[in-house]
Design an enzyme around this catalytic site. Structure first.
Site, PDB file in Angstrom:
ATOM      1  N   HIS A 165      -4.462 -16.626  11.553  1.00  0.00           N
ATOM      2  CA  HIS A 165      -4.037 -17.816  10.280  1.00  0.00           C
ATOM      3  C   HIS A 165      -4.189 -19.209  11.002  1.00  0.00           C
ATOM      4  O   HIS A 165      -3.596 -19.516  11.707  1.00  0.00           O
ATOM      5  CB  HIS A 165      -2.973 -17.565   9.714  1.00  0.00           C
ATOM      6  CG  HIS A 165      -2.813 -18.090   8.342  1.00  0.00           C
ATOM      7  ND1 HIS A 165      -2.645 -19.658   8.222  1.00  0.00           N
ATOM      8  CD2 HIS A 165      -3.084 -17.917   7.095  1.00  0.00           C
ATOM      9  CE1 HIS A 165      -2.810 -19.921   7.023  1.00  0.00           C
ATOM     10  NE2 HIS A 165      -2.762 -18.752   6.064  1.00  0.00           N
ATOM     11  N   ASP A 184       1.953   0.663  15.052  1.00  0.00           N
ATOM     12  CA  ASP A 184       2.127   2.104  15.456  1.00  0.00           C
ATOM     13  C   ASP A 184       1.248   2.895  14.675  1.00  0.00           C
ATOM     14  O   ASP A 184       1.064   4.064  15.385  1.00  0.00           O
ATOM     15  CB  ASP A 184       3.712   2.430  15.071  1.00  0.00           C
ATOM     16  CG  ASP A 184       4.582   1.597  15.423  1.00  0.00           C
ATOM     17  OD1 ASP A 184       4.721   1.342  16.608  1.00  0.00           O
ATOM     18  OD2 ASP A 184       5.319   0.895  14.638  1.00  0.00           O
ATOM     19  N   ALA A 208       3.956 -12.461   1.962  1.00  0.00           N
ATOM     20  CA  ALA A 208       2.664 -12.840   1.664  1.00  0.00           C
ATOM     21  C   ALA A 208       2.816 -13.787   0.807  1.00  0.00           C
ATOM     22  O   ALA A 208       3.625 -13.721  -0.242  1.00  0.00           O
ATOM     23  CB  ALA A 208       1.973 -11.578   1.086  1.00  0.00           C
ATOM     24  N   GLN A 209       2.499 -14.845   1.050  1.00  0.00           N
ATOM     25  CA  GLN A 209       2.677 -16.463   0.334  1.00  0.00           C
ATOM     26  C   GLN A 209       1.728 -16.535  -0.715  1.00  0.00           C
ATOM     27  O   GLN A 209       2.002 -16.394  -2.010  1.00  0.00           O
ATOM     28  CB  GLN A 209       2.876 -17.516   1.226  1.00  0.00           C
ATOM     29  CG  GLN A 209       4.101 -17.417   2.293  1.00  0.00           C
ATOM     30  CD  GLN A 209       3.962 -18.620   3.207  1.00  0.00           C
ATOM     31  OE1 GLN A 209       3.146 -19.378   3.178  1.00  0.00           O
ATOM     32  NE2 GLN A 209       4.952 -18.616   4.022  1.00  0.00           N
ATOM     33  N   GLY A 210       0.472 -16.681  -0.169  1.00  0.00           N
ATOM     34  CA  GLY A 210      -0.542 -17.128  -1.310  1.00  0.00           C
ATOM     35  C   GLY A 210      -0.764 -16.416  -2.573  1.00  0.00           C
ATOM     36  O   GLY A 210      -0.689 -16.806  -3.391  1.00  0.00           O
ATOM     37  N   GLU A 233      -8.158 -20.661  -2.180  1.00  0.00           N
ATOM     38  CA  GLU A 233      -7.987 -20.380  -0.711  1.00  0.00           C
ATOM     39  C   GLU A 233      -9.135 -20.631  -0.254  1.00  0.00           C
ATOM     40  O   GLU A 233     -10.253 -20.478  -1.024  1.00  0.00           O
ATOM     41  CB  GLU A 233      -7.238 -19.008  -0.530  1.00  0.00           C
ATOM     42  CG  GLU A 233      -5.788 -19.175  -1.053  1.00  0.00           C
ATOM     43  CD  GLU A 233      -4.881 -17.948  -0.680  1.00  0.00           C
ATOM     44  OE1 GLU A 233      -5.286 -17.154   0.224  1.00  0.00           O
ATOM     45  OE2 GLU A 233      -3.477 -17.977  -0.713  1.00  0.00           O
ATOM     46  N   HIS A 273      -2.634 -12.935  12.734  1.00  0.00           N
ATOM     47  CA  HIS A 273      -2.357 -12.885  11.042  1.00  0.00           C
ATOM     48  C   HIS A 273      -2.675 -11.676  10.558  1.00  0.00           C
ATOM     49  O   HIS A 273      -1.582 -11.028   9.971  1.00  0.00           O
ATOM     50  CB  HIS A 273      -2.840 -13.864  10.453  1.00  0.00           C
ATOM     51  CG  HIS A 273      -2.351 -14.100   8.982  1.00  0.00           C
ATOM     52  ND1 HIS A 273      -1.159 -14.104   8.705  1.00  0.00           N
ATOM     53  CD2 HIS A 273      -3.326 -13.924   7.823  1.00  0.00           C
ATOM     54  CE1 HIS A 273      -1.080 -14.070   7.318  1.00  0.00           C
ATOM     55  NE2 HIS A 273      -2.396 -13.964   6.878  1.00  0.00           N
ATOM     56  N   GLU A 291      -3.071  -2.365   5.774  1.00  0.00           N
ATOM     57  CA  GLU A 291      -3.721  -3.101   7.014  1.00  0.00           C
ATOM     58  C   GLU A 291      -4.090  -1.847   8.077  1.00  0.00           C
ATOM     59  O   GLU A 291      -5.003  -2.410   8.966  1.00  0.00           O
ATOM     60  CB  GLU A 291      -2.937  -4.126   7.443  1.00  0.00           C
ATOM     61  CG  GLU A 291      -3.486  -5.287   8.573  1.00  0.00           C
ATOM     62  CD  GLU A 291      -2.635  -6.324   8.951  1.00  0.00           C
ATOM     63  OE1 GLU A 291      -1.424  -6.513   8.116  1.00  0.00           O
ATOM     64  OE2 GLU A 291      -2.765  -6.980   9.870  1.00  0.00           O
ATOM     65  N   ALA A 328       1.011  -1.315  -0.062  1.00  0.00           N
ATOM     66  CA  ALA A 328       0.055   0.021   0.140  1.00  0.00           C
ATOM     67  C   ALA A 328       1.047   1.336   0.039  1.00  0.00           C
ATOM     68  O   ALA A 328       0.675   2.102  -0.850  1.00  0.00           O
ATOM     69  CB  ALA A 328      -0.885   0.335   1.139  1.00  0.00           C
ATOM     70  N   ARG A 376     -11.504 -18.478   7.379  1.00  0.00           N
ATOM     71  CA  ARG A 376     -10.468 -18.961   8.503  1.00  0.00           C
ATOM     72  C   ARG A 376     -11.034 -19.133   9.709  1.00  0.00           C
ATOM     73  O   ARG A 376     -10.300 -19.867  10.426  1.00  0.00           O
ATOM     74  CB  ARG A 376      -9.606 -17.691   7.980  1.00  0.00           C
ATOM     75  CG  ARG A 376      -8.477 -17.897   7.188  1.00  0.00           C
ATOM     76  CD  ARG A 376      -7.385 -16.806   6.933  1.00  0.00           C
ATOM     77  NE  ARG A 376      -6.797 -17.340   6.045  1.00  0.00           N
ATOM     78  CZ  ARG A 376      -6.137 -16.386   5.411  1.00  0.00           C
ATOM     79  NH1 ARG A 376      -5.575 -14.828   5.993  1.00  0.00           N
ATOM     80  NH2 ARG A 376      -5.220 -16.773   4.107  1.00  0.00           N
ATOM     81  N   ARG A 382     -11.652 -11.435   7.186  1.00  0.00           N
ATOM     82  CA  ARG A 382     -11.139 -11.208   5.778  1.00  0.00           C
ATOM     83  C   ARG A 382     -10.952 -12.435   4.790  1.00  0.00           C
ATOM     84  O   ARG A 382     -10.647 -13.460   5.305  1.00  0.00           O
ATOM     85  CB  ARG A 382      -9.407 -10.515   5.942  1.00  0.00           C
ATOM     86  CG  ARG A 382      -9.080 -10.305   4.585  1.00  0.00           C
ATOM     87  CD  ARG A 382      -7.561  -9.709   4.774  1.00  0.00           C
ATOM     88  NE  ARG A 382      -6.858 -10.567   5.532  1.00  0.00           N
ATOM     89  CZ  ARG A 382      -6.029 -11.575   5.015  1.00  0.00           C
ATOM     90  NH1 ARG A 382      -5.629 -11.224   3.530  1.00  0.00           N
ATOM     91  NH2 ARG A 382      -5.179 -12.255   5.578  1.00  0.00           N
ATOM     92  N   LEU A 427      -3.599  -7.692  -0.312  1.00  0.00           N
ATOM     93  CA  LEU A 427      -2.872  -7.143  -1.270  1.00  0.00           C
ATOM     94  C   LEU A 427      -3.504  -6.164  -2.157  1.00  0.00           C
ATOM     95  O   LEU A 427      -3.288  -5.235  -2.513  1.00  0.00           O
ATOM     96  CB  LEU A 427      -1.767  -8.120  -1.814  1.00  0.00           C
ATOM     97  CG  LEU A 427      -0.938  -8.760  -1.420  1.00  0.00           C
ATOM     98  CD1 LEU A 427      -0.026  -9.697  -1.867  1.00  0.00           C
ATOM     99  CD2 LEU A 427       0.123  -8.036  -0.535  1.00  0.00           C
ATOM    100  N   LYS A 458      10.369   2.481   9.649  1.00  0.00           N
ATOM    101  CA  LYS A 458      11.179   2.629  10.949  1.00  0.00           C
ATOM    102  C   LYS A 458      12.210   1.537  10.920  1.00  0.00           C
ATOM    103  O   LYS A 458      13.222   1.656  11.799  1.00  0.00           O
ATOM    104  CB  LYS A 458      10.290   2.142  12.043  1.00  0.00           C
ATOM    105  CG  LYS A 458       9.743   0.868  12.252  1.00  0.00           C
ATOM    106  CD  LYS A 458       8.841   0.694  13.397  1.00  0.00           C
ATOM    107  CE  LYS A 458       8.157  -0.891  13.249  1.00  0.00           C
ATOM    108  NZ  LYS A 458       7.336  -1.037  14.608  1.00  0.00           N
TER     109      LYS A 458
HETATM  110  C1  SIN Z   1      -1.613 -17.330   2.921  1.00  0.00           C
HETATM  111  O1  SIN Z   1      -0.882 -17.466   1.998  1.00  0.00           O
HETATM  112  O2  SIN Z   1      -2.466 -18.154   3.538  1.00  0.00           O
HETATM  113  C2  SIN Z   1      -1.846 -15.866   3.526  1.00  0.00           C
HETATM  114  C3  SIN Z   1      -2.735 -15.266   2.285  1.00  0.00           C
HETATM  115  C4  SIN Z   1      -3.543 -14.212   3.202  1.00  0.00           C
HETATM  116  O3  SIN Z   1      -3.448 -13.975   4.498  1.00  0.00           O
HETATM  117  O4  SIN Z   1      -4.286 -13.582   2.622  1.00  0.00           O
END
Ligand code: SIN
Length: 541
Positions: free
Chosen positions: A244, A223, A57-59, A124, A351, A375, A27, A290, A386, A392, A46
Site C-alpha cells: 500500500h 497460516d 479495512a478503511q476504504g 480509489e 498490504h 485473502e 470471508a 498501487r 489487486r 472485501l 487463533k
Molecule cells: C484503503 O483503504 O486504502 C485500503 C483498501 C484496500 O486495500 O482495498
C-alpha cells in the site's frame, strides 16, 4: 472404544461438526452464516473474533451499484489493474455477483454511508468510477464485521472458538488428497483437539506480518497457505504481494494505513522538496494503480533527502476531514499529526497477498473437502495487482459460492477415528529455538529481498536462508503458537522467494530489477507450487 477415547489415545480430544471455517474476517464469517443453513459450523480463530484484516479495512467495498456504473466497467478496471494476469472468468463472476451479495450484506445489517438518503460512493486508485461503498466514514471493515458477528451470536448452528490455533489439516488414511479435519491447539482448554468435518473452509487471511513494515495486524502470518501447502494443496502466484503506497512513516513503531480513499477524495503526494510528483509517472496521477504509486514513491525517496514522501490534504475543508475520515484523523492526532494543518509523512508497506491457495471459481482446491476464500485464496481475480477495495467483495462472493458448491455436493461422510491420519502431536511448551530473533530476521529479509523491488541474488539468499531455518523445526522437542506461526511464516517467505525467482520478468506488484520489463511469454503463466511437485508452470485457460 468411543471416538473420544480413541482420540485420547492420540493425546487429543475429539470433536466434530459438519463444517469448519478457519478465520473470522469477512470471508470466514459470511461463509459460516451461509453454511449454517445446511449444517453445524465451527469457526476457529487463533486469537479473537475481531482480529482480522477485515477489521482494519478503511476504504470500503468496490461494487457497481451506482446508476452511472456497470459490471463491465468494473471488470475492465479490475483486469487492467491486474496487469494481464487476471482470470477473466473469475473477475466476471466477482463483478456480476458482487451487487447481489452487497445488497444481502445490507439486509444483514451493514449500513453504508449515505448522502441525502443515497449511497455515497468514493473513488480509489485505478477505478474509472466512484464505486467504493464505505461505512462509519473510514471504518468499513469494522462495521461489516460487527453486523456479521451480531447475527452469528444469535445463531444456534455456529460456534466461534477463539484462541484455537489450527496446527495442521488432517488427511484421510490412505489418501493424499482428501481432507477430513484439522488438528487444533485449544489455548483456553490447553489441549489438542482432533476436529472432524465434511468440509474445511480456509478463510484465514494474508501474509503482511512476514514483512517488517505492514498495514496488517499481528495475526496476519499466513497460516492458511502454510497448512494447505503441507497437506499437498496447490499454491499459486506467491510472487505478487501488494504494497500500500501510503502508510504513516513511523520507524520502529506501529505502521498505520492512510486509506487510498483519501487520495480518491483529492489528496496530493509531495516529495521531499514539496513538489507534487505523481503526474509525471502516470496519467491517473495519485490514483494510478498501487504498484505504480508505490514504486514512484520509492523512486522519489531515492532521489530526495527524506526517507518518506508526504500526503497533503490541507486544501480539504477541515470539518470534512474530521467527519469523512474519523479513524484516520483521530489516530494521526493521537500520534501527534494534525492532517488538517500539516502534510503527513508516508511510506509504502506490505498490504495484500494476491497469491494463495489455488481455487476454482467455487472456492474448491485440489484437495477434496478443502475450500478457500478471501485473502488466503487465489481465485485469480486480482492477477498481478489487486484493484483497490476488491478484496472485501471477493470475500463475500466466493464465500457464497463455496456454500453453493457444498450444498450441491450433498454427500457428507463420517469417518471413524482410525480413518484419520494420525497427526504428529508434540508436547506443548517453549521451544529452545530463538524464535524472536529468527522472526525479526525473516521480516527484515522479506522487506529487503522480496519487497517492492527484487533481484535474483537477494531472492536466492532468502530462499536458502528460509530453507535452512525451516529444517531447524523438524526436531524441536516442544511446540507452541509462536513456533507454529514462525514455521508458517518461513514457509510463506520460502514460497514467495521461489516463485519470484522463477518469474523472470516484471509485472504488476512483482518488480525484478534484473528483469525490469514485462515479458509477453509470461502473460498467461502462473507459477503453481505443491509440496511434492514444485515449479509447475500453468497456462491460464
Ligand atoms: C484503503 O483503504 O486504502 C485500503 C483498501 C484496500 O486495500 O482495498
Amino acid at each position: 472404544m468411543t471416538l473420544n477415547q480413541a482420540a485420547k489415545a492420540k493425546n487429543a480430544n475429539y470433536s466434530k461438526s459438519d463444517f469448519i471455517v478457519i478465520g473470522t474476517g469477512i470471508a470466514g464469517l459470511y461463509a459460516a452464516l451461509n453454511l449454517s443453513k445446511i449444517g453445524s459450523v465451527t469457526v476457529l480463530t487463533k486469537r479473537h473474533t475481531e482480529d482480522s484484516n477485515t477489521q482494519y479495512a478503511q476504504g470500503g467495498i468496490a461494487v457497481s451499484l451506482d446508476k452511472d456504473d456497470s459490471w463491465e466497467l468494473h471488470m475492465k478496471d479490475t483486469i487492467e489493474a491486474g496487469a494481464g494476469l487476471c482470470n477473466s472468468r473469475a473477475v466476471e463472476i466477482l463483478v456480476k455477483e458482487g451487487p447481489e451479495q452487497v445488497r444481502n450484506l445490507m439486509k444483514l445489517g451493514t449500513e453504508f454511508d449515505r448522502v441525502g438518503g443515497k449511497l455515497d460512493f468514493t473513488k480509489e486508485g485505478a477505478h474509472s468510477k466512484r464505486r467504493i461503498l464505505h461505512a462509519g466514514g473510514d471504518a468499513t471493515g469494522k462495521r461489516i464485521r460487527e453486523s456479521l458477528t451480531n447475527l452469528i451470536d444469535k445463531h444456534g448452528n455456529i460456534e466461534i472458538k477463539e484462541e484455537n490455533f489450527v496446527v495442521d489439516l488432517i488427511l484421510k488414511n490412505g489418501s493424499n488428497d482428501r481432507i477430513v479435519g484439522v488438528l487444533v491447539w485449544d489455548n483456553r482448554a490447553k489441549e489438542y483437539e482432533i476436529h472432524q468435518a465434511s468440509a474445511v473452509v480456509l478463510a484465514s487471511g494474508g501474509c503482511g506480518q512476514v514483512y517488517e513494515n505492514t498495514t496488517n495486524p499481528d495475526v496476519a502470518t499466513c497460516d492458511g497457505v502454510a497448512i494447505a501447502y503441507r497437506a499437498g494443496a496447490e499454491i499459486t502466484d506467491m510472487e505478487f504481494v501488494q504494497f500500500h503506497p501510503t502508510t504513516l512513516y513511523n520507524p520502529g513503531g506501529l505502521s498505520f494505513l492512510i486509506s487510498e480513499s483519501v487520495r480518491g477524495e483529492g489528496a496530493i503526494l509531495r516529495n521531499s522538496s514539496g513538489k507534487r510528483f505523481m503526474p509525471s509517472y502516470h496519467k491517473l496521477a495519485e490514483l494510478a494503480p498501487r504498484d505504480v504509486v508505490a514504486r514512484a514513491i520509492l523512486n522519489e525517496i531515492a532521489h530526495g533527502d527524506k526517507p518518506y514522501v508526504w500526503i497533503d490534504v490541507t486544501h480539504f475543508d477541515p470539518d470534512y476531514i474530521v467527519h469523512r475520515f474519523p479513524t484516520i484523523f483521530t489516530t494521526l492526532k493521537d500520534r501527534g499529526f494534525d492532517m488538517r494543518k500539516e502534510w503527513i509523512p508516508v511510506v509504502p508497506a506490505a498490504h495484500y497477498m494476491m497469491g494463495g491457495v489455488k481455487t476454482d471459481t467455487f472456492g474448491r482446491t485440489n484437495l477434496e473437502n478443502l475450500y478457500a476464500c478471501g485473502e488466503v485464496a487465489c481465485t485469480g481475480v486480482h492477477g498481478a495487482n489487486r484493484l483497490a477495495s476488491n478484496s472485501l467483495l471477493e470475500g463475500l462472493v466466493f464465500a457464497h459460492r463455496i456454500y453453493q458448491a457444498i450444498k450441491a455436493k450433498k454427500v457428507r461422510r463420517n469417518y471413524k477415528i482410525d480413518d484419520l491420519v494420525t497427526p504428529s502431536i508434540k508436547p506443548y511448551g517453549v521451544s529452545s529455538l530463538n524464535l524472536e530473533s529468527i522472526r525479526e530476521k525473516l521480516r527484515k529479509k522479506m522487506m529487503n529481498q522480496a519487497g517492492i523491488k527484487r533481484n535474483e541474488k537477494g531472492l536466492k539468499d532468502l530462499l536458502d536462508w528460509s530453507q535452512k531455518k525451516l529444517e531447524l523445526f523438524s526436531d524441536t522437542e516442544y511446540v507452541d503458537e509462536n513456533l507454529w506461526e514462525l514455521k508458517n511464516m518461513l514457509t510463506i517467505g520460502n514460497l514467495c522467494a521461489k516463485s519470484a525467482i522463477l518469474r523472470k520478468e516484471s509485472r504488476g506488484a512483482h518488480f525484478r530489477i534484473d528483469h525490469p520489463h514485462p515479458n509477453k511469454e509470461w502473460v498467461h503463466t502462473h507459477i503453481v507450487l505443491t509440496k511434492n511437485k514444485d515449479e509447475e508452470y500453468v497456462l491460464e485457460q
